[in-house]
Write a protein that holds these residues in place. Sequence first.
Motif, PDB file in Angstrom:
ATOM      1  N   ALA A   1     -31.221  39.787 104.692  1.00  0.00           N
ATOM      2  CA  ALA A   1     -31.890  40.828 105.480  1.00  0.00           C
ATOM      3  C   ALA A   1     -32.782  41.719 104.630  1.00  0.00           C
ATOM      4  CB  ALA A   1     -30.843  41.681 106.188  1.00  0.00           C
ATOM      5  N   ILE A   2     -32.785  41.507 103.310  1.00  0.00           N
ATOM      6  CA  ILE A   2     -33.532  42.366 102.391  1.00  0.00           C
ATOM      7  C   ILE A   2     -34.944  41.832 102.184  1.00  0.00           C
ATOM      8  CG2 ILE A   2     -33.639  43.249 100.026  1.00  0.00           C
ATOM      9  CD1 ILE A   2     -30.542  42.959  99.989  1.00  0.00           C
ATOM     10  N   ASN A   3     -35.918  42.678 102.419  1.00  0.00           N
ATOM     11  CA  ASN A   3     -37.320  42.336 102.170  1.00  0.00           C
ATOM     12  C   ASN A   3     -37.635  42.658 100.711  1.00  0.00           C
ATOM     13  OD1 ASN A   3     -40.083  42.030 102.053  1.00  0.00           O
ATOM     14  ND2 ASN A   3     -40.446  42.957 104.056  1.00  0.00           N
ATOM     15  N   LYS A   4     -37.330  41.725  99.824  1.00  0.00           N
ATOM     16  CA  LYS A   4     -37.517  41.964  98.389  1.00  0.00           C
ATOM     17  C   LYS A   4     -38.973  42.223  98.021  1.00  0.00           C
ATOM     18  CE  LYS A   4     -33.673  39.326  96.338  1.00  0.00           C
ATOM     19  NZ  LYS A   4     -33.368  38.284  95.321  1.00  0.00           N
ATOM     20  N   ASP A   5     -39.866  41.487  98.645  1.00  0.00           N
ATOM     21  CA  ASP A   5     -41.286  41.643  98.308  1.00  0.00           C
ATOM     22  C   ASP A   5     -41.746  43.080  98.559  1.00  0.00           C
ATOM     23  OD1 ASP A   5     -41.608  39.011  97.495  1.00  0.00           O
ATOM     24  OD2 ASP A   5     -42.134  38.321  99.508  1.00  0.00           O
TER      25      ASP A   5
ATOM     26  N   TYR B   1     -35.921  35.304 103.431  1.00  0.00           N
ATOM     27  CA  TYR B   1     -35.834  36.573 104.166  1.00  0.00           C
ATOM     28  C   TYR B   1     -35.813  36.252 105.652  1.00  0.00           C
ATOM     29  CZ  TYR B   1     -37.527  40.969 106.220  1.00  0.00           C
ATOM     30  OH  TYR B   1     -37.676  42.104 106.991  1.00  0.00           O
ATOM     31  N   ASP B   2     -34.686  36.530 106.316  1.00  0.00           N
ATOM     32  CA  ASP B   2     -34.523  36.072 107.702  1.00  0.00           C
ATOM     33  C   ASP B   2     -33.582  37.017 108.454  1.00  0.00           C
ATOM     34  OD1 ASP B   2     -34.140  34.733 110.084  1.00  0.00           O
ATOM     35  OD2 ASP B   2     -33.930  32.749 109.146  1.00  0.00           O
ATOM     36  N   PRO B   3     -34.081  38.153 108.950  1.00  0.00           N
ATOM     37  CA  PRO B   3     -33.238  39.109 109.678  1.00  0.00           C
ATOM     38  C   PRO B   3     -32.542  38.502 110.893  1.00  0.00           C
ATOM     39  CG  PRO B   3     -35.342  40.113 109.092  1.00  0.00           C
ATOM     40  CD  PRO B   3     -35.462  38.653 108.786  1.00  0.00           C
ATOM     41  N   ALA B   4     -33.207  37.597 111.575  1.00  0.00           N
ATOM     42  CA  ALA B   4     -32.597  36.987 112.769  1.00  0.00           C
ATOM     43  C   ALA B   4     -31.359  36.174 112.383  1.00  0.00           C
ATOM     44  CB  ALA B   4     -33.620  36.105 113.483  1.00  0.00           C
TER      45      ALA B   4
ATOM     46  N   ALA C   1     -29.634  36.656 109.745  1.00  0.00           N
ATOM     47  CA  ALA C   1     -28.655  37.624 109.252  1.00  0.00           C
ATOM     48  C   ALA C   1     -27.826  38.183 110.411  1.00  0.00           C
ATOM     49  CB  ALA C   1     -29.369  38.758 108.510  1.00  0.00           C
ATOM     50  N   ARG C   2     -28.482  38.484 111.522  1.00  0.00           N
ATOM     51  CA  ARG C   2     -27.763  38.983 112.706  1.00  0.00           C
ATOM     52  C   ARG C   2     -26.747  37.956 113.212  1.00  0.00           C
ATOM     53  NH1 ARG C   2     -28.313  43.141 115.961  1.00  0.00           N
ATOM     54  NH2 ARG C   2     -29.950  44.695 115.592  1.00  0.00           N
ATOM     55  N   GLU C   3     -27.152  36.700 113.220  1.00  0.00           N
ATOM     56  CA  GLU C   3     -26.255  35.632 113.675  1.00  0.00           C
ATOM     57  C   GLU C   3     -25.013  35.549 112.790  1.00  0.00           C
ATOM     58  OE1 GLU C   3     -28.205  31.898 113.918  1.00  0.00           O
ATOM     59  OE2 GLU C   3     -29.827  32.624 115.228  1.00  0.00           O
ATOM     60  N   LEU C   4     -25.215  35.660 111.473  1.00  0.00           N
ATOM     61  CA  LEU C   4     -24.088  35.580 110.543  1.00  0.00           C
ATOM     62  C   LEU C   4     -23.133  36.751 110.736  1.00  0.00           C
ATOM     63  CD1 LEU C   4     -25.885  34.424 107.270  1.00  0.00           C
ATOM     64  CD2 LEU C   4     -24.131  33.153 108.512  1.00  0.00           C
ATOM     65  N   LEU C   5     -23.691  37.939 110.963  1.00  0.00           N
ATOM     66  CA  LEU C   5     -22.838  39.107 111.179  1.00  0.00           C
ATOM     67  C   LEU C   5     -22.029  38.975 112.467  1.00  0.00           C
ATOM     68  CD1 LEU C   5     -25.314  41.922 110.064  1.00  0.00           C
ATOM     69  CD2 LEU C   5     -23.223  41.218 108.880  1.00  0.00           C
ATOM     70  N   GLN C   6     -22.659  38.459 113.494  1.00  0.00           N
ATOM     71  CA  GLN C   6     -21.942  38.234 114.754  1.00  0.00           C
ATOM     72  C   GLN C   6     -20.836  37.200 114.573  1.00  0.00           C
ATOM     73  OE1 GLN C   6     -25.038  37.165 117.503  1.00  0.00           O
ATOM     74  NE2 GLN C   6     -25.876  39.248 117.631  1.00  0.00           N
TER      75      GLN C   6
ATOM     76  N   ASP D   1     -33.839  48.121 106.072  1.00  0.00           N
ATOM     77  CA  ASP D   1     -33.694  46.678 106.287  1.00  0.00           C
ATOM     78  C   ASP D   1     -32.384  46.362 107.005  1.00  0.00           C
ATOM     79  OD1 ASP D   1     -36.103  45.997 105.110  1.00  0.00           O
ATOM     80  OD2 ASP D   1     -35.238  45.546 103.152  1.00  0.00           O
ATOM     81  N   TRP D   2     -31.300  46.973 106.551  1.00  0.00           N
ATOM     82  CA  TRP D   2     -29.989  46.657 107.119  1.00  0.00           C
ATOM     83  C   TRP D   2     -29.818  47.237 108.515  1.00  0.00           C
ATOM     84  CZ3 TRP D   2     -26.878  47.741 101.977  1.00  0.00           C
ATOM     85  CH2 TRP D   2     -27.070  46.645 101.107  1.00  0.00           C
ATOM     86  N   SER D   3     -30.524  48.341 108.792  1.00  0.00           N
ATOM     87  CA  SER D   3     -30.433  48.902 110.150  1.00  0.00           C
ATOM     88  C   SER D   3     -31.000  47.922 111.174  1.00  0.00           C
ATOM     89  CB  SER D   3     -31.184  50.235 110.229  1.00  0.00           C
ATOM     90  OG  SER D   3     -32.595  50.041 110.145  1.00  0.00           O
ATOM     91  N   LYS D   4     -31.933  47.085 110.763  1.00  0.00           N
ATOM     92  CA  LYS D   4     -32.558  46.123 111.659  1.00  0.00           C
ATOM     93  C   LYS D   4     -31.611  44.989 112.049  1.00  0.00           C
ATOM     94  CE  LYS D   4     -37.175  47.053 109.815  1.00  0.00           C
ATOM     95  NZ  LYS D   4     -38.297  46.503 109.017  1.00  0.00           N
TER      96      LYS D   4
END
Length: 532
Positions: free
Chosen positions: A314-318, A352-355, A357-362, A397-400
């Motif tokens: 979920a971290i946007n390193k760039d 980098y893949d927030p979507a 990341a959400r799936e993994l948290l769920q 980033d993590w709030s997203k």
Amino acid sequence: MRKTALITALLATGLITASPLASAAGTLVYCSEGSPAGFDPGQYTTGTDFDANSETIFNRLAEFEKGGTKAQPSLATSWDISEDGKTYTFHLREGVKFHTTDYFTPTRDFNADDVVFTFQRMLDKDLPFRKAYPTEFPYFTDMGLDANIAKVEKVDDKTVRFVLNEVDAAFVQNLAMNFAAIHSAEYADTLLKNGKAAEINQKPIGTGPFVFSRYQKDAVIRFKGNPNYWDPDKVKVDNLLFSINTDASVRIQKLKAGECDITLNPRPADLKSLQADSKLNVPTQPGYNLGYIAYNVTRPPFDKLEVRQALDMAINKDAIIDAVYQGAGQKAVNGMPPTQWSYDKGITDAPYDPAKARELLQKAGIKEGTEITLWAMPVQRPYNPNARLMAEMLQNDWSKVGIKARIVSYEWGEYIKRAHNGEHDAMLIGWTGDNGDPDNWLGTLYGCAAVDGNNFSKWCDKEYDDLVVAAKRTTDQAERTAFYEKAQAVLKREVPITPIAHSTVYQPMSKTVQGFQISPFGRNSFIGVGKD
């Protein structure tokens, strides 16, 4: 405030006396970034501490060449290694004197008793001095030296023998590190007899190029040039002052105003103006460092691999590299820098893949809005020029992905102390290599022996640890590299950390400073440094 005004102010507070400062060229002022936690190097692990104690006041049996990574003789003039690689015999330098101060006057020169005391204190919890002043030695234990050194024995006044249980390919390099600074056994005996053993950490005695004088926390440390140093040509100034300020902009203002001669860790935004200043030099070199996030795997939800994987991707390193490092750093992928031999170039980041990341948290059963703490360093470090900004970007980033991170910070010494105790959830931290060996990264930062020390993730993985230990037990570099490459794959797979960046190191200083060299280990040493 000009330098003369600074000196006048220090005179008024009694932190320095008038007579040694009759010549401004005899005083070097270093604008440092933080207060040391103490002056007993064995107790500490950070460059802020080591700059103020080990690099100034002490010597070690071996020391790294200036500006390099090769260990060379210091308090030992030479050493022999047995055929089986388990016995090291050090031949000690003659005529080395410990410091004379207003609180201690030595009656003898440095000898084998001092080496034995220094290491026995770290090895033996029943040593009378250790019992009188109970403390831990995190670096020593993080590297497994407490388990691997079978004995340290005096052969004669000028010869010391170390016997190891197992081969340690980096043993001499380890003894050249700051934590291995040699103490005076005679001074320790005096403190013990007077019931003041703890003063070893506040009133230090060493053999180094500078003699401790006074310390005012968060303000100034004063040292005097050692008139009896065993290599007298290396002491170029009569007085060395550490002027302490955690604010990078204030340090730069002082440098430009001539109130200090050298500083460190400038903000990337200040580099152009520094480089344009005709009175300054700004040497630079690629950083042998890593800034990273450590996830405390002993605390929920970080005990779940899916959570660590999710926060990592979920971290946007760039975006962080652009905003925090501003062109003075490169994205990190691995648990050590690419300039370190045995670095595995085949290791890659998760995208980098927030979507995702959400799936993994769920999948891990983590509820939307779960709160965690994110610790941010209060000081600039070579590997992180702006920890607060980085923390705020991570928070966003993590709030997203549904994680609410509360940013926490403490004074630097307290920050490290509490982190050693495991009070954090996730924390910003980093490392600058100390001895040029891969074990200084893969063992010291992520190994099982380091869980109560520099392993801030509190992560202990048997597969990983067996590989790192095996690498240390052979002197064949190709074999070591094969073990380390496998270990790096495990580290990446299990995600106890998220590597963020390797920064470029800049060291602004007055053009009057002569002889200073940037250390690949991020240390600030003033031996051999003088002024025009």
